[in-house]
Motif scaffolding. Structure first.
Motif, PDB file in Angstrom:
ATOM      1  N   SER A 111      -3.074  16.302   1.839  1.00 23.64           N
ATOM      2  CA  SER A 111      -2.688  17.712   1.941  1.00 23.64           C
ATOM      3  C   SER A 111      -1.772  18.134   0.787  1.00 23.64           C
ATOM      4  O   SER A 111      -1.574  19.335   0.569  1.00 23.64           O
ATOM      5  CB  SER A 111      -2.004  17.990   3.281  1.00 23.64           C
ATOM      6  OG  SER A 111      -0.773  17.318   3.362  1.00 23.64           O
ATOM      7  N   LEU A 112      -1.241  17.183   0.022  1.00 24.55           N
ATOM      8  CA  LEU A 112      -0.389  17.508  -1.119  1.00 24.55           C
ATOM      9  C   LEU A 112      -1.168  17.642  -2.429  1.00 24.55           C
ATOM     10  O   LEU A 112      -0.594  18.016  -3.454  1.00 24.55           O
ATOM     11  CB  LEU A 112       0.694  16.439  -1.282  1.00 24.55           C
ATOM     12  CG  LEU A 112       1.723  16.351  -0.163  1.00 24.55           C
ATOM     13  CD1 LEU A 112       2.667  15.180  -0.407  1.00 24.55           C
ATOM     14  CD2 LEU A 112       2.491  17.643  -0.042  1.00 24.55           C
TER      15      LEU A 112
ATOM     16  N   LEU B  82       2.878  10.673  -3.430  1.00 18.28           N
ATOM     17  CA  LEU B  82       3.143   9.333  -2.898  1.00 18.28           C
ATOM     18  C   LEU B  82       3.747   9.530  -1.519  1.00 18.28           C
ATOM     19  O   LEU B  82       4.842  10.079  -1.393  1.00 18.28           O
ATOM     20  CB  LEU B  82       4.116   8.558  -3.787  1.00 18.28           C
ATOM     21  CG  LEU B  82       3.664   8.231  -5.205  1.00 18.28           C
ATOM     22  CD1 LEU B  82       4.799   7.571  -5.982  1.00 18.28           C
ATOM     23  CD2 LEU B  82       2.445   7.340  -5.195  1.00 18.28           C
ATOM     24  N   GLY B  83       3.047   9.097  -0.501  1.00 19.31           N
ATOM     25  CA  GLY B  83       3.509   9.353   0.856  1.00 19.31           C
ATOM     26  C   GLY B  83       3.568  10.846   1.100  1.00 19.31           C
ATOM     27  O   GLY B  83       2.629  11.571   0.776  1.00 19.31           O
ATOM     28  N   ASN B  84       4.684  11.314   1.606  1.00 12.60           N
ATOM     29  CA  ASN B  84       4.844  12.746   1.884  1.00 12.60           C
ATOM     30  C   ASN B  84       5.584  13.468   0.761  1.00 12.60           C
ATOM     31  O   ASN B  84       6.108  14.561   0.972  1.00 12.60           O
ATOM     32  CB  ASN B  84       5.597  12.936   3.205  1.00 12.60           C
ATOM     33  CG  ASN B  84       4.755  12.501   4.383  1.00 12.60           C
ATOM     34  OD1 ASN B  84       3.559  12.755   4.430  1.00 12.60           O
ATOM     35  ND2 ASN B  84       5.376  11.815   5.312  1.00 12.60           N
TER      36      ASN B  84
ATOM     37  N   PHE C 199       0.851  -1.182   0.000  1.00 18.73           N
ATOM     38  CA  PHE C 199       0.000   0.000   0.000  1.00 18.73           C
ATOM     39  C   PHE C 199       0.888   1.234   0.000  1.00 18.73           C
ATOM     40  O   PHE C 199       1.817   1.350   0.790  1.00 18.73           O
ATOM     41  CB  PHE C 199      -0.897  -0.010   1.243  1.00 18.73           C
ATOM     42  CG  PHE C 199      -1.604   1.290   1.468  1.00 18.73           C
ATOM     43  CD1 PHE C 199      -2.686   1.655   0.699  1.00 18.73           C
ATOM     44  CD2 PHE C 199      -1.168   2.168   2.452  1.00 18.73           C
ATOM     45  CE1 PHE C 199      -3.320   2.867   0.891  1.00 18.73           C
ATOM     46  CE2 PHE C 199      -1.798   3.372   2.666  1.00 18.73           C
ATOM     47  CZ  PHE C 199      -2.885   3.717   1.883  1.00 18.73           C
ATOM     48  N   LEU C 200       0.609   2.164  -0.909  1.00 17.40           N
ATOM     49  CA  LEU C 200       1.343   3.424  -0.942  1.00 17.40           C
ATOM     50  C   LEU C 200       0.505   4.492  -0.263  1.00 17.40           C
ATOM     51  O   LEU C 200      -0.606   4.781  -0.702  1.00 17.40           O
ATOM     52  CB  LEU C 200       1.648   3.839  -2.377  1.00 17.40           C
ATOM     53  CG  LEU C 200       2.595   2.939  -3.140  1.00 17.40           C
ATOM     54  CD1 LEU C 200       2.741   3.403  -4.573  1.00 17.40           C
ATOM     55  CD2 LEU C 200       3.952   2.925  -2.460  1.00 17.40           C
ATOM     56  N   PRO C 201       1.008   5.076   0.811  1.00 14.25           N
ATOM     57  CA  PRO C 201       0.240   6.100   1.513  1.00 14.25           C
ATOM     58  C   PRO C 201       0.001   7.317   0.630  1.00 14.25           C
ATOM     59  O   PRO C 201       0.830   7.641  -0.227  1.00 14.25           O
ATOM     60  CB  PRO C 201       1.112   6.447   2.719  1.00 14.25           C
ATOM     61  CG  PRO C 201       2.472   5.957   2.394  1.00 14.25           C
ATOM     62  CD  PRO C 201       2.325   4.858   1.389  1.00 14.25           C
TER      63      PRO C 201
END
Length: 126
Positions: free
Chosen positions: A9-10, A48-50, A3-5
């Motif tokens: 907010s991005l 992707l993620g942060n 799973f890719l977080p």
């Protein structure tokens, strides 16, 4: 694939990046969009993620980055390496090209991507 977080907010920032893409990013996007490369769907400025990556293909677990002149500064290069390591730990592969390559040698950039995809399809990459 893991799973890719997704960092919601991005989302707005990624939209802003799409409207202010570099010429090299636009040129490469025109060769990747609408399943032009072996039928694969690519996303542009994908959170992707942060992080936000320049191009992402989910079925290939592939990130493509176009590095402009600012990526030659040491602090940015260090951040790029850290960011790439974090995303590779999630199972992603990276291809990196310079802005200059994308603008002035686009056919070879696309050829390199196509060769990577071919190797992936043949099971030569893990």
């Amino acid at each position: 694939m893991r799973f890719l977080p997704y960092n919601r907010s991005l989302k707005e920032f990624s939209r802003e990046l799409r409207t202010h893409s570099t010429k090299g990013e636009v040129m490469l996007w025109n060769r990747l969009k609408q399943k032009q490369l072996r039928g694969y769907t690519f996303n542009r400025q994908k959170p992707l993620g942060n992080y936000i990556v320049d191009f992402y293909c989910k079925p290939l677990n592939l990130v493509i980055e176009i590095d402009g002149a600012s990526h030659h500064f040491e602090d940015i290069m260090v951040n790029d390496v850290k960011r790439q390591q974090i995303l590779e730990e999630l199972g992603l592969s990276f291809l990196r090209f310079t802005e200059s390559q994308a603008r002035f040698d686009l056919d070879n950039v696309v050829w390199d991507i196509d060769r990577w995809v071919e190797a992936f399809e043949e099971g030569d990459l893990q």
